[in-house]
Design a protein around this motif. Sequence first.
Motif, PDB file in Angstrom:
ATOM      1  N   GLU A  23      -3.851   7.314  -2.612  1.00 40.30           N
ATOM      2  CA  GLU A  23      -3.582   5.966  -2.120  1.00 40.30           C
ATOM      3  C   GLU A  23      -3.641   4.967  -3.276  1.00 40.30           C
ATOM      4  OE1 GLU A  23      -5.351   6.035   2.352  1.00 40.30           O
ATOM      5  OE2 GLU A  23      -6.789   5.646   0.746  1.00 40.30           O
ATOM      6  N   TRP A  28      -2.732   0.433  -4.078  1.00 39.19           N
ATOM      7  CA  TRP A  28      -2.147  -0.829  -3.648  1.00 39.19           C
ATOM      8  C   TRP A  28      -1.875  -1.701  -4.864  1.00 39.19           C
ATOM      9  CZ3 TRP A  28      -4.838  -4.980  -5.277  1.00 39.19           C
ATOM     10  CH2 TRP A  28      -6.230  -4.900  -5.378  1.00 39.19           C
ATOM     11  N   SER A  32       2.849   2.327   3.148  1.00 37.05           N
ATOM     12  CA  SER A  32       2.155   2.291   4.435  1.00 37.05           C
ATOM     13  C   SER A  32       1.898   0.861   4.914  1.00 37.05           C
ATOM     14  CB  SER A  32       0.851   3.066   4.352  1.00 37.05           C
ATOM     15  OG  SER A  32      -0.004   2.490   3.386  1.00 37.05           O
ATOM     16  N   ARG A  34       0.848  -1.201   0.000  1.00 32.38           N
ATOM     17  CA  ARG A  34       0.000   0.000   0.000  1.00 32.38           C
ATOM     18  C   ARG A  34       0.874   1.238   0.000  1.00 32.38           C
ATOM     19  NH1 ARG A  34      -5.233  -1.340   0.691  1.00 32.38           N
ATOM     20  NH2 ARG A  34      -5.627  -3.339   1.685  1.00 32.38           N
ATOM     21  N   LYS A  71       1.006   5.726  -0.130  1.00 29.82           N
ATOM     22  CA  LYS A  71       0.299   6.979   0.137  1.00 29.82           C
ATOM     23  C   LYS A  71       1.169   8.138  -0.319  1.00 29.82           C
ATOM     24  CE  LYS A  71      -2.544   5.475   3.962  1.00 29.82           C
ATOM     25  NZ  LYS A  71      -3.170   5.825   5.203  1.00 29.82           N
TER      26      LYS A  71
END
Length: 153
Positions: A91, A93, A129, A53, A55
């Motif tokens: 964000e 992923w 993250s 993930r 950010k």
Amino acid sequence: MSPSIPGVPSAAPAAGPRLIFMPGRAQTQLGGQLNLTLQGELMQDLFTASPIRLKWDPKVLRLNEITPGELLSRDNQRITSAKDIRNDSGEAWITMNRLPGAGGVNGSGGLATLSFTAIGKGATVVVVSEFGLRNAQLQPIAVTAPAVEVTVQ
């Protein structure tokens, strides 16, 4: 400086698996393209990166693409991957997995490449993250979350 004690490891960090961004710091112009590589180093038996993930500040950068790097497929094994990019919240992923029975890979190399466009002036930090690195026995591989500072002029 404290004296060295025989049989006791020194305070120097142990060499072990880690994640880093390449380059380690980035600068670009407004409207410019920027590629960051998430690099896995000194990996042992790496089988899956699920999920990773990311950010960042969505007022400064827009993520156009995340592509798997060569590390997980370097021995000509196929991998599966999925991704989700949410530029409105800054964000994203990606998951990357080797196929069952393929075993893990050792060594260093690109895990994923992030392709950004600079959409606002200022500075942001692109940070991992969460990282789900696991070996072929699906045991976690401990690393520290990397971050890279990006400046847009």
